[in-house]
Design an enzyme around this catalytic site. Structure first.
Site, PDB file in Angstrom:
ATOM      1  N   GLY A   1       6.467  -2.381   3.090  1.00  0.00           N
ATOM      2  CA  GLY A   1       6.246  -2.920   4.422  1.00  0.00           C
ATOM      3  C   GLY A   1       6.701  -4.363   4.516  1.00  0.00           C
ATOM      4  CG  ASP A   2       6.017  -8.427   7.181  1.00  0.00           C
ATOM      5  OD1 ASP A   2       6.996  -8.467   7.941  1.00  0.00           O
ATOM      6  OD2 ASP A   2       5.442  -9.443   6.748  1.00  0.00           O
TER       7      ASP A   2
ATOM      8  N   GLY B   1       0.842  -1.201   0.000  1.00  0.00           N
ATOM      9  CA  GLY B   1       0.000   0.000   0.000  1.00  0.00           C
ATOM     10  C   GLY B   1       0.875   1.249   0.000  1.00  0.00           C
TER      11      GLY B   1
ATOM     12  NE  ARG C   1     -26.070  10.667  14.461  1.00  0.00           N
ATOM     13  CZ  ARG C   1     -27.094  10.383  15.256  1.00  0.00           C
ATOM     14  NH1 ARG C   1     -27.030   9.334  16.077  1.00  0.00           N
ATOM     15  NH2 ARG C   1     -28.188  11.124  15.244  1.00  0.00           N
TER      16      ARG C   1
ATOM     17  NE  ARG D   1      -2.481   3.085   1.789  1.00  0.00           N
ATOM     18  CZ  ARG D   1      -3.057   1.932   1.439  1.00  0.00           C
ATOM     19  NH1 ARG D   1      -3.479   1.100   2.367  1.00  0.00           N
ATOM     20  NH2 ARG D   1      -3.196   1.605   0.185  1.00  0.00           N
TER      21      ARG D   1
ATOM     22  CD  GLU E   1      -7.630  -1.437   9.037  1.00  0.00           C
ATOM     23  OE1 GLU E   1      -8.445  -1.118   8.173  1.00  0.00           O
ATOM     24  OE2 GLU E   1      -6.417  -1.612   8.803  1.00  0.00           O
TER      25      GLU E   1
ATOM     26  CG  MET F   1      -6.593   2.387   7.732  1.00  0.00           C
ATOM     27  SD  MET F   1      -5.637   2.643   6.250  1.00  0.00           S
ATOM     28  CE  MET F   1      -6.883   2.220   5.011  1.00  0.00           C
ATOM     29  N   GLY F   2      -5.151   0.155  10.992  1.00  0.00           N
ATOM     30  CA  GLY F   2      -4.334  -0.593  11.939  1.00  0.00           C
ATOM     31  C   GLY F   2      -4.821  -2.023  11.930  1.00  0.00           C
ATOM     32  NE  ARG F   3      -2.739  -5.478   7.316  1.00  0.00           N
ATOM     33  CZ  ARG F   3      -2.166  -5.224   6.159  1.00  0.00           C
ATOM     34  NH1 ARG F   3      -2.811  -5.430   5.058  1.00  0.00           N
ATOM     35  NH2 ARG F   3      -0.922  -4.793   6.093  1.00  0.00           N
TER      36      ARG F   3
ATOM     37  CG  ASP G   1       2.267  -3.043  10.969  1.00  0.00           C
ATOM     38  OD1 ASP G   1       2.966  -2.527  10.086  1.00  0.00           O
ATOM     39  OD2 ASP G   1       1.266  -3.749  10.716  1.00  0.00           O
TER      40      ASP G   1
ATOM     41  N   GLY H   1       1.694  -9.394  -6.934  1.00  0.00           N
ATOM     42  CA  GLY H   1       2.948  -9.451  -7.677  1.00  0.00           C
ATOM     43  C   GLY H   1       4.063 -10.144  -6.921  1.00  0.00           C
TER      44      GLY H   1
ATOM     45  CB  THR I   1       3.591   0.300   7.141  1.00  0.00           C
ATOM     46  OG1 THR I   1       2.321   0.271   7.794  1.00  0.00           O
ATOM     47  CG2 THR I   1       4.629  -0.037   8.189  1.00  0.00           C
TER      48      THR I   1
ATOM     49  CG  ASP J   1      -1.234  -0.153   9.480  1.00  0.00           C
ATOM     50  OD1 ASP J   1      -1.884   0.886   9.285  1.00  0.00           O
ATOM     51  OD2 ASP J   1      -1.600  -1.275   9.078  1.00  0.00           O
TER      52      ASP J   1
ATOM     53  CG  HIS K   1      -8.087   3.402   1.629  1.00  0.00           C
ATOM     54  ND1 HIS K   1      -9.153   2.630   1.999  1.00  0.00           N
ATOM     55  CD2 HIS K   1      -7.085   2.564   1.311  1.00  0.00           C
ATOM     56  CE1 HIS K   1      -8.812   1.352   1.891  1.00  0.00           C
ATOM     57  NE2 HIS K   1      -7.563   1.286   1.476  1.00  0.00           N
TER      58      HIS K   1
ATOM     59  NE  ARG L   1       3.357 -13.722 -12.740  1.00  0.00           N
ATOM     60  CZ  ARG L   1       3.905 -13.362 -13.891  1.00  0.00           C
ATOM     61  NH1 ARG L   1       3.988 -14.200 -14.892  1.00  0.00           N
ATOM     62  NH2 ARG L   1       4.394 -12.166 -14.032  1.00  0.00           N
TER      63      ARG L   1
HETATM   64  O1  F6P Z   1      -0.996  -1.636   5.850  1.00  0.00           O
HETATM   65  C1  F6P Z   1      -1.580  -0.383   5.828  1.00  0.00           C
HETATM   66  C2  F6P Z   1      -3.047  -0.465   5.646  1.00  0.00           C
HETATM   67  O2  F6P Z   1      -3.407   0.858   5.611  1.00  0.00           O
HETATM   68  C3  F6P Z   1      -3.860  -1.222   6.698  1.00  0.00           C
HETATM   69  O3  F6P Z   1      -4.076  -0.555   7.879  1.00  0.00           O
HETATM   70  C4  F6P Z   1      -5.129  -1.490   5.937  1.00  0.00           C
HETATM   71  O4  F6P Z   1      -5.811  -2.601   6.438  1.00  0.00           O
HETATM   72  C5  F6P Z   1      -4.623  -1.763   4.583  1.00  0.00           C
HETATM   73  O5  F6P Z   1      -3.442  -1.028   4.420  1.00  0.00           O
HETATM   74  C6  F6P Z   1      -5.581  -1.409   3.483  1.00  0.00           C
HETATM   75  O6  F6P Z   1      -5.040  -1.825   2.287  1.00  0.00           O
HETATM   76  P1  F6P Z   1      -5.743  -1.665   0.876  1.00  0.00           P
HETATM   77  O7  F6P Z   1      -5.228  -0.379   0.307  1.00  0.00           O
HETATM   78  O8  F6P Z   1      -5.307  -2.828   0.096  1.00  0.00           O
HETATM   79  O9  F6P Z   1      -7.224  -1.608   1.103  1.00  0.00           O
END
Ligand code: F6P
Length: 380
Positions: A136-137, A31, A299, A308, A256, A203-205, A163, A96, A159, A161, A305, A101
């Site tokens: 990222g990872d 991402g 609410r 991001r 999230e 965000m924060g998986r 993380d 990718g 990232t 996140d 996103h 693949r």
């Molecule tokens: O890894 C960063 C992140 O923003 C996560 O917090 C989120 O779950 C994910 O990317 C969303 O990715 P995508 O852009 O594929 O929806």
């Protein structure tokens, strides 16, 4: 092919390095994150000014490498104005992986094949002496496996996140934090006017860094993170205590990836075939539970996103620039399989193998969560 280049840079300074062309490639994987363009800029400027190397951009991450997408020439003029620009001029994709693949067969079935040798051949075909992989990872794991096969790759950790192990902070985090904190601040004013409970999903998986820092920076009453499965009744009791104390609004930040005790994370799009599911929507579940269990008007805002996108903060531009500068030096030192990392105030070489495989998570008993608890914040 190696060509001899002059040994003076544009400023007339003596060029260090081996004096032969170094043509390096750069790709941005996974991402996107605010600051990626600042990395590209720093890599190009450092490679040019300090070593007189040429830099080419690989579009669309490893996917572009595999599919032979045309490369992008990155002369200095191309990158000069990139600092404030969000996203990545090279494009980024989450697919990718050359080691797996997906190939669709004529009969409609799919199989997974390893095309890593193709990726390595393509780097040779492009005349790359080295590749910078910013990601990222997932991106670092692929890079490490390619390095194991002899590829010359170095990494830049990224990232929002925050993380990724091996670095105290990744760029992108500070920008995401600014977006999320501004959102919480805005929710606070309307929450106060209407005496409402506002739930903000960020965000924060796998890790709750954005939620934790946003919640503390924006004065939340509850922060729900993946590391601490929550009990909604704890949040309910906190809301009641807030009301009893005379405050008629509350703020709750939910990552999230947060999940109730004994329950599962919530996906708004389920995994299908090779496509991973998309996390999100736990904010609505929390909002619904609170609405059922309290008298409060609730609410929910899911930020998604937005976190991001947009311009990187000055802090992210600074970190991205330091990483971009440092990774070129890793190439000069032929430290394949290393990435730049931030330790304290220093940029240090970190083995990618030490950074991948396990997310850097918020420690429930570390310094930060207990501090937040002391401020009266509950974690469910
Ligand atoms: O890894 C960063 C992140 O923003 C996560 O917090 C989120 O779950 C994910 O990317 C969303 O990715 P995508 O852009 O594929 O929806």
């Amino acid at each position: 092919m190696l060509r001899q280049l002059p040994r003076y840079n544009a400023c007339g300074a003596v060029v260090r390095g081996r004096g032969v062309v170094k043509r390096i490639g750069i790709l941005t994987g996974g991402g996107d994150a605010p600051g990626l363009n600042a990395v590209i800029r720093a890599v190009v400027l450092t490679a040019r000014n300090r070593y007189n190397w040429e830099v080419v951009g690989i579009r669309e991450g490893y996917d572009g490498l595999l599919h032979g997408a045309p490369t992008v020439g990155l002369p200095e003029e191309q990158v000069r104005d990139l600092l404030p620009r969000g996203g990545t001029i090279l494009g980024a994709v989450n697919r990718g992986n050359p080691f797996s693949r997906i190939v669709q067969r004529a009969d409609g079935t799919a199989s997974v094949i390893d095309v890593s040798q193709e990726a390595i051949r393509r780097m040779d075909d492009l005349g790359l002496d080295a590749l910078v992989a910013a990601g990222g990872d997932g991106t670092m794991s692929i890079a490490q496996h390619l390095v194991d096969l002899g590829a010359r790759i170095v990494g830049v950790p990224k990232t929002i996140d925050n993380d990724l192990n091996g670095t105290d902070v990744t760029f992108g985090f500070d920008s995401a934090l600014l977006t999320a904190t501004e959102a919480l601040d805005k929710l606070q004013t309307t929450a106060e006017s209407h005496h409402r409970v506002m739930v903000l999903e960020v965000m924060g998986r796998d890790a709750g860094w954005i939620a934790l820092h946003t919640g503390v920076a924006g004065g939340a009453d509850a922060i729900l993170i993946p590391e601490i499965p929550f009990d909604i009744d704890v949040v309910v009791r906190k809301l009641e205590a807030v009301r009893r104390a005379g405050r008629r609004y509350s703020l709750i930040v939910v990552a999230e990836g947060a999940a109730p005790r004994g329950g599962d994370q919530h996906y708004y799009i389920q995994a299908r075939g090779s496509a991973a599911g998309r996390l999100g929507g736990i904010g609505y579940i929390v909002g619904n539970l609170l609405s059922e269990r309290t008298q409060a008007e609730v609410r929910v805002t899911v930020l998604g996103h937005v976190q991001r996108g947009g311009q990187p903060t000055p802090r992210d531009r600074w970190l991205a620039t330091r990483f971009g500068h440092a990774v070129v030096q890793l190439i000069a030192e032929e430290k394949w399989g290393y990435m730049a990392g931030l330790r304290g105030t220093e940029i240090v070489p970190v083995r990618m193998s030490d950074a991948i495989g396990k997310p850097k998570r918020v420690a429930p008993d570390g310094a930060q969560v207990p501090m937040a608890r002391d401020l009266g914040i509950v974690f469910g």
